[in-house]
Structure formats: structure tokens, C-alpha cells
Design an enzyme around this catalytic site. Structure first.
Site, PDB file in Angstrom:
ATOM      1  N   ASP A  99      77.266  45.220  51.129  1.00 55.80           N
ATOM      2  CA  ASP A  99      78.198  45.074  50.004  1.00 55.80           C
ATOM      3  C   ASP A  99      79.626  45.130  50.529  1.00 55.80           C
ATOM      4  OD1 ASP A  99      77.916  47.859  50.646  1.00 55.80           O
ATOM      5  OD2 ASP A  99      78.946  48.348  48.783  1.00 55.80           O
ATOM      6  N   ASP A 130      84.220  44.470  57.503  1.00 55.52           N
ATOM      7  CA  ASP A 130      83.593  45.622  56.821  1.00 55.52           C
ATOM      8  C   ASP A 130      82.655  45.169  55.733  1.00 55.52           C
ATOM      9  OD1 ASP A 130      83.025  48.088  55.786  1.00 55.52           O
ATOM     10  OD2 ASP A 130      84.984  48.401  54.875  1.00 55.52           O
ATOM     11  N   GLU A 165      77.672  50.926  49.733  1.00 55.76           N
ATOM     12  CA  GLU A 165      78.530  51.841  50.494  1.00 55.76           C
ATOM     13  C   GLU A 165      79.941  51.851  49.927  1.00 55.76           C
ATOM     14  OE1 GLU A 165      81.083  53.711  53.350  1.00 55.76           O
ATOM     15  OE2 GLU A 165      81.257  51.646  52.738  1.00 55.76           O
TER      16      GLU A 165
HETATM   17 ZN    ZN Z   1      82.250  49.828  55.568  1.00 54.41          ZN
END
Ligand code: ZN
Length: 459
Positions: A99, A130, A165
Site C-alpha cells: 500500500d 516506499d 502499513e
Molecule cells: Zn513504508
């Protein structure tokens, strides 16, 4: 590990990299924002896409799973893919999350956040670093080691790709407990952090913890006319300001008694770079004492993150009877969150200005992380990073929290946890113009393949 092995792996990673980059780009095109206001169908789509990638990579046992959140609603879909360990060999758990953060204001991006765009050596897009690059790092290491044939894979692997997350991992603990046997491993590689800079790898050896809470300050039963009563009674906002001012000393260090600090880090954050990265205005001095990296990683930090006061538009000549402030305290590695919460409560009670009625309502608590010194797994990781970059990694801290690390340590107390990552200081994770440095990503893939080889040869 022989230098032949390293050279062969390096060549193999280079050969595989264009396909890996294409896989990363396909993942970035899926806007898998896990924040509740966004369409969760995209999170399901990214789970399905990563499931396919792992299956195609030769992991025979791939599942999409979820666990309930504390409020009873189902957690976001996670992908778990396994290949059992050869007889007597250890198992490594490879973590990343599929995610992403919301893109924010599209106008602040130079490119479409969900259309991956290469500029020079960097690939731009939400999740490019990320943490979709973390997924690709795991995938690349497995491909480099001979999957899908699996001939060369010397360890058992479990790939665990979380789907929430960026929303605080609400079902993570329940997920670990429900799937403890599936996830159990000797070594856990969490690829969701950062390297020191382009060309210099890092292991993340500390993370700060967090406590927050709400201070309520009351001074009057009800609001009164400031002309009639002002002068003999201070309003609640002024009193709250006096209380807030006691949270730091003159230098800007946190002044709450009883909080711990960790030792100074081995590397420092250049002050000019920090000023630029933080967008600090000209003439504003830095707060705190000691090295900049020490202030960010090894010491507590307190911010007032919200306050309920009358807005300027609605202001009238009255003395405010009460004021409420939300306080967020980052904790140094080694700090017990419950003790920090008590220290905050005691501080607030002790510093109530003019005898105002002050209460502290405790909020969230997250534990800090401090890697156990020099383990065999850390030595293997340092050797692998040194091979891949030609430069030894430095130990870095992270000022933020990854609360799920504490959960991993609690549920798997015997596993060695390595916190690695693909980011660098220009990656702008969570911000506009997020990017990954492709040369660095290739080194991360090689380092992880070398690490798996080393773990397979024995720690
Ligand atoms: Zn992350």
C-alpha cells in the site's frame, strides 16, 4: 562466499534489472492508497498483482490473507508467499508493504504520481520507493538466486507484503498471531527504511517510539467578559501557552523529567542539508543540543500537534474558560512508553500555571526499537552490503516510528531482525515527487541476494 559467486550474482542482477524495473512501474500504476477515504479496490488490485509476481517468481505457495482490526472490520489484504527451507537450512522472512500514502495535491508533483516516470537515474511515482521498491528488491533477489527453478536458493523464504502499513498497520498484530506458523523465521528482513545517501548503504539500528495524549486545562466555569474580568484572571489559552512553554528548555531540548536519551549516532546529518530538507526559514535557529542526527534519532522530541481554541474569525472579547491541546512525544530508543506517559502526566500536573485545573488523557503508545548490537545476522548483512556497494554500511536511526517492528520482536523473539531499505535522502517518501534511485535499487537487490546466500551458508 567466493568472489566468483559475487561476480556471477552481480552480472545476473544487472541482466534481470530491466524486467524488475518494468514490474516496479506496473506496481506504481496501481494507486493502492490504504487510507480509508480512498477506493480500497486498488489495494485489492495491488495484492493480486504482487501475488502474481510472486507466483511467477517460483514461490509455490502464495496466499492473500487478512486479519481483523481492533474495531472488528477486516484488515487490508496481505500477500504471503513461501518456499520451504531445504533440510536443515534456516528460513528468512522478507517484509515489504504494497500500500502507499495518498498522493497529496497533484499540483505539487512534477509528474503524475501514478504514472512512473524516469528522469536520469531516478524513477518518480507514489510508492516508487516506499515501498514498492521493497517488493521488487525481494523479488529481484529471489530471481537472481535461480527462482523459478529454485536451484540455487539455499534458504527457506517467506515473503510477507502488508497492505495497510501507511494506515498504521491496524491488523498487524492480529495477523502475526493468526499466522504465526506461516510467518515464523530465523531472520526477518524489513525492507522499508532508508540508506544513508546515494553510494552509502545503511542498516537501520534504531527507531523512535511514540506516546501521545491530550491536555485539558480549565480555569473558569464559563466564558466571561474580558473587560469586566480581564486583568485579574488569565484566559485558558494564555495559561495553556505557559504550560506548553515548560515542555522545552531554553535550548529547545525536551524538559520533561525522567525521559531517557540514547548514545550519539556514528554519523551526523549535515546542518545545511537539514535546513534545506526541513524547509526551515532563514534566520530560524535549530532547536536542541548535540549532533543533528542525535536530536532526530537518539533524543525525545515533543510537538503540540493540535489545539482547540476559538478561531480568529469567531473571536470575541471573552476570557476563554478552557483549552485543549494534543501533544505528541517521540521517544528515544530504550525508552519505555508507559514510563514516558507517566512522566508527561506528572509534568503537566506539576506545571499547571496559576493553579489551573489540568488533566492528562493518555493516547497511543508505540515502542521504540534498538537493534541488538553485533549479531551474526547483522554481520552477514554488513558483509553483503559492503560487497554490493564497495562501501561498508553505516548504522542509522530513524526519527519516526515503525510500530510493527516492536510487534515482530514480541511475536518472534528469537528471530534476528534486519531493517534495510531502498530510500535515500532524495526519495521524499510520503511527499510529492517521491522517487527511487535505480542504481541504488539494483545494489539493494544484489545485497539481498548475497545476504540470502550467506544465511544459507550458515550464520
Ligand atoms: Zn513504508
Amino acid at each position: 562466499m567466493t568472489s566468483d559467486t559475487t561476480a556471477a550474482l552481480r552480472a545476473r542482477v544487472a541482466e534481470l534489472f530491466p524486467a524488475l524495473q518494468a514490474d516496479l512501474e506496473a506496481l506504481v500504476r496501481i494507486p493502492s492508497v490504504s487510507a480509508a477515504a480512498f477506493d480500497q479496490a486498488h489495494v485489492a488490485a495491488s495484492a493480486a498483482a504482487t501475488e502474481r509476481l510472486l507466483r511467477d517468481a517460483g514461490l509455490p505457495d502464495v496466499q492473500i490473507l487478512s486479519a481483523p482490526r481492533p474495531d472488528g472490520t477486516p484488515g487490508a489484504p496481505a500477500v504471503v508467499a513461501r518456499r520451504p527451507a531445504p533440510e536443515g537450512a534456516p528460513t528468512v522472512l522478507l517484509y515489504a508493504h504494497h500500500d502507499v500514502q495518498p498522493p497529496g495535491d497533484a499540483a505539487t508533483w512534477d509528474t503524475d504520481p501514478f504514472e512512473p516516470t524516469q528522469v536520469g537515474e531516478r524513477l518518480y511515482g507514489r510508492g516508487a520507493a516506499d515501498d514498492k521498491a521493497g517488493i521488487v528488491a525481494h523479488l529481484g533477489a529471489l530471481r537472481a538466486l535461480g527462482l523459478p527453478d529454485g536451484a540455487d536458493l539455499p534458504v527457506g523464504v517467506t515473503v510477507f507484503l502488508e497492505g495497510e502499513e501507511e494506515s498504521g498497520s491496524p491488523s498487524f498484530r492480529a495477523f502475526l498471531e493468526a499466522h504465526r506458523d506461516l510467518l515464523a523465521a530465523d531472520v526477518i528482513v524489513v525492507a522499508d527504511s532508508t540508506n544513508w545517501k546515494v553510494g552509502v548503504p545503511a542498516l537501520t539500528t534504531s527507531l523512535r517510539g511514540l506516546v501521545d495524549g491530550v491536555v485539558e486545562l480549565k480555569v473558569l466555569e464559563h466564558a466571561v467578559h474580558s473587560g469586566m474580568f480581564g486583568g485579574a484572571v488569565l484566559d485558558a489559552v494564555t495559561l495553556m501557552s505557559r504550560l506548553v512553554a515548560t515542555f522545552h528548555d531554553e535550548a529547545g531540548d525536551v524538559a520533561i523529567e525522567g525521559l531517557v536519551a540514547a548514545p550519539e549516532p556514528e554519523v551526523d546529518y549535515d546542518e545545511a542539508a537539514f535546513r534545506a530538507d526541513s524547509s526551515l526559514l532563514d534566520g530560524v535557529s535549530l532547536a536542541g543540543t548535540g549532533t543533528v542526527s542525535g536530536r532526530l534519532w537518539a533524543k525525545p522530541a515533543l510537538s503540540v500537534i493540535g489545539m482547540d481554541v476559538t478561531s480568529v474569525a469567531e473571536a470575541s472579547n471573552t476570557i476563554a474558560p478552557s483549552c485543549t491541546a494534543k501533544v505528541s512525544l517521540r521517544l528515544a530508543p530504550g525508552q519505555d512508553p508507559a514510563a514516558a506517559d507517566e512522566a508527561l502526566a506528572a509534568h503537566v500536573a506539576k506545571h499547571a500555571p496559576f493553579g489551573a485545573q489540568v488533566t492528562w488523557r493518555s493516547g497511543e503508545q508505540g515502542k521504540p526499537f534498538l537493534a541488538p548490537g553485533d549479531t551474526a545476522a547483522m554481520r552477514a548483512a554488513r558483509a553483503a552490503f559492503t560487497e554490493a556497494w564497495g562501501t561498508a554500511p553505516v548504522d542509522v536511526g530513524v526519527g519516526g516510528s515503525i510500530p510493527f517492528i516492536a510487534d515482530l520482536l514480541e511475536v518472534f523473539p528469537d528471530a534476528a531482525i534486519l531493517v534495510t531499505g531502498v530510500e535515500d535522502p532524495d526519495s521524499r517518501a510520503h511527499g510529492a515527487n517521491e522517487s527511487v534511485h535505480l542504481g541504488e535499487l539494483q545494489k539493494v537487490v544484489l545485497a539481498e541476494a548475497l545476504l540470502l546466500t550467506q544465511v544459507g551458508e550458515g550464520l
